[in-house]
Design an enzyme around this catalytic site. Structure first.
Site, PDB file in Angstrom:
ATOM      1  N   HIS A  39       0.796  -1.169  -0.077  1.00  0.00           N
ATOM      2  CA  HIS A  39       0.055  -0.067   0.018  1.00  0.00           C
ATOM      3  C   HIS A  39       0.727   1.436   0.048  1.00  0.00           C
ATOM      4  O   HIS A  39       1.939   1.233   0.356  1.00  0.00           O
ATOM      5  CB  HIS A  39      -1.053   0.093   1.456  1.00  0.00           C
ATOM      6  CG  HIS A  39      -0.322   0.064   2.590  1.00  0.00           C
ATOM      7  ND1 HIS A  39       0.517  -0.828   3.133  1.00  0.00           N
ATOM      8  CD2 HIS A  39      -0.132   1.375   3.404  1.00  0.00           C
ATOM      9  CE1 HIS A  39       1.086  -0.492   4.223  1.00  0.00           C
ATOM     10  NE2 HIS A  39       0.889   0.804   4.306  1.00  0.00           N
ATOM     11  N   ASP A  68       0.546   5.270   1.869  1.00  0.00           N
ATOM     12  CA  ASP A  68      -0.301   5.674   2.978  1.00  0.00           C
ATOM     13  C   ASP A  68      -1.414   6.456   2.769  1.00  0.00           C
ATOM     14  O   ASP A  68      -1.186   7.456   1.613  1.00  0.00           O
ATOM     15  CB  ASP A  68       0.894   6.485   3.867  1.00  0.00           C
ATOM     16  CG  ASP A  68       1.863   5.820   4.573  1.00  0.00           C
ATOM     17  OD1 ASP A  68       1.371   4.417   5.018  1.00  0.00           O
ATOM     18  OD2 ASP A  68       2.851   6.123   4.984  1.00  0.00           O
ATOM     19  N   HIS A 109       4.330   0.197  -0.024  1.00  0.00           N
ATOM     20  CA  HIS A 109       5.323  -0.507   0.906  1.00  0.00           C
ATOM     21  C   HIS A 109       4.689  -1.670   1.534  1.00  0.00           C
ATOM     22  O   HIS A 109       3.523  -1.530   1.485  1.00  0.00           O
ATOM     23  CB  HIS A 109       6.128   0.321   1.826  1.00  0.00           C
ATOM     24  CG  HIS A 109       5.064   1.273   2.755  1.00  0.00           C
ATOM     25  ND1 HIS A 109       4.449   2.026   2.313  1.00  0.00           N
ATOM     26  CD2 HIS A 109       4.698   1.180   3.959  1.00  0.00           C
ATOM     27  CE1 HIS A 109       3.618   2.684   3.223  1.00  0.00           C
ATOM     28  NE2 HIS A 109       3.851   2.074   4.233  1.00  0.00           N
ATOM     29  N   ARG A 167       5.620   8.012  13.083  1.00  0.00           N
ATOM     30  CA  ARG A 167       5.393   8.271  11.679  1.00  0.00           C
ATOM     31  C   ARG A 167       4.797   9.890  11.495  1.00  0.00           C
ATOM     32  O   ARG A 167       4.070  10.398  12.329  1.00  0.00           O
ATOM     33  CB  ARG A 167       4.389   7.392  11.031  1.00  0.00           C
ATOM     34  CG  ARG A 167       4.026   7.970   9.483  1.00  0.00           C
ATOM     35  CD  ARG A 167       3.024   7.003   9.020  1.00  0.00           C
ATOM     36  NE  ARG A 167       1.742   6.979   9.339  1.00  0.00           N
ATOM     37  CZ  ARG A 167       0.847   6.326   9.097  1.00  0.00           C
ATOM     38  NH1 ARG A 167       0.955   5.402   7.749  1.00  0.00           N
ATOM     39  NH2 ARG A 167      -0.418   6.234   9.376  1.00  0.00           N
TER      40      ARG A 167
END
Length: 324
Positions: free
Chosen positions: A130, A132, A281, A297
């Site tokens: 996917h 983000d 990723h 993150r």
């Protein structure tokens, strides 16, 4: 994340002691010679930005970033996203930061342990790949992830270069997919529990879906990007479901071919900075039994994708540019 268009050079020119070392043939570079906690100067920021655009994901090791330093570093490259909803593990005084330990709480909200939660969301080999927040009409431009606590082995993350994947398609196939669009939807492919499923009810109440081009033109490099992933996409518009499934299988296998990927071994103090517009990723699934893995993150706000035909993405439900 804005800059001049990336060049085709093998790495960024050294700037103020920075060295950019590519680590795989099509994606990934390790950057040394900079202390992110000290605040890179303008020349270093420019070199890092160029390396991200060229290599799609860059890695730093042995960094001393805390939450404040993490946010300050991110602001040198764009405006951090502020999420409306986070879990209890994320630092309350830094709304720009999301902690990965939050995800351990998600299944419990809907009556599942974490393992069942993952099984129902990632039940095929390609489903976990996917970008983000790809169901949004304006997915984040970039993500900066730092490691605080990691197991002694396992827990690697893998990225794939979607510009290289597009370029690797044959000419006729590139021409075919250039004009296609696909629906990206939150919760696509989730396998419901028997009977009443609290997560299904949550998805219906908080749906996010966008019609994105299947080939996106990168707003900074001008590259064409195979804008596909296994987590948000299930249906290509204007073709039958059988045709869509076959095309998506072909493109997902292309996007995740090993030669277009790089795998990173995390250590405490490691930082990965990737272009969320040109990569997908895969989070690790081999570390649950190995001890805690705490990552932080920060995402940078992005723009609305534009296809090879010049048409922008179209929000279908639950997403407005700039509103999180």
């Amino acid at each position: 994340m804005t800059t001049d268009r990336a060049t085709a050079g093998e790495s960024a020119q050294p700037a103020a002691g920075i060295e950019v070392k590519p680590v795989a043939g099509h994606i990934g570079a390790e950057i040394t010679g900079v202390d992110l906690a000290d605040g890179p100067d303008d020349a270093q920021v420019a070199a890092i930005r160029a390396a991200v655009l060229r290599w799609k994901v860059v890695f730093f090791r042995g960094q001393r970033l805390d939450h404040a330093g993490h946010v300050a570093f991110a602001r040198r490259f764009g405006e951090p996203v502020v999420l409306r909803r986070r879990g209890s593990a994320s630092p309350p005084d830094f709304p720009e930061i999301e902690t990965t330990a939050d995800r351990l709480e998600l299944g419990g909200r809907f009556g599942m342990d974490h393992d069942e939660w993952l099984r129902r969301r990632r039940h095929t080999l390609l489903r976990g790949w996917h970008c983000d927040h790809g169901a949004r009409v304006d997915p984040p431009a970039a993500t900066i992830l730092r490691a605080e606590t990691v197991p002694p082995y396992g827990g690697d993350t893998t990225w794939s270069n979607l510009a290289a994947a597009y370029a690797g398609l044959s000419g006729p196939v590139r021409a075919f997919v250039d004009g296609l669009r696909a629906e990206h939807r939150l919760g696509v492919g989730y396998q419901p529990r028997p009977g009443d499923d609290a997560y299904v009810r949550h998805l219906l109440d908080h749906q996010i879906a966008t019609l994105h081009p299947l080939v996106r033109v990168h707003p900074e490099t001008g590259e064409r990007v195979l804008y596909v992933n296994g987590y948000y996409v299930e249906q290509i518009a204007d073709v039958s479901r059988a045709e869509s499934a076959a095309i998506l299988d072909l493109l997902l296998e292309q996007a995740t071919r090993p030669e277009y990927t790089v795998r990173f071994r995390w250590e405490p103090g490691s930082v990965a900075f990737w272009d969320n517009r040109a990569t997908i990723h895969l989070a690790p699934s081999d570390n649950a039994h190995l001890g805690p893995r705490t990552m932080h993150r920060v995402m940078l706000t992005g723009d609305v994708p534009v296809g090879a035909d010049g048409r922008p993405s179209q929000a279908l439900v639950g997403s407005e540019p700039g509103r999180w």
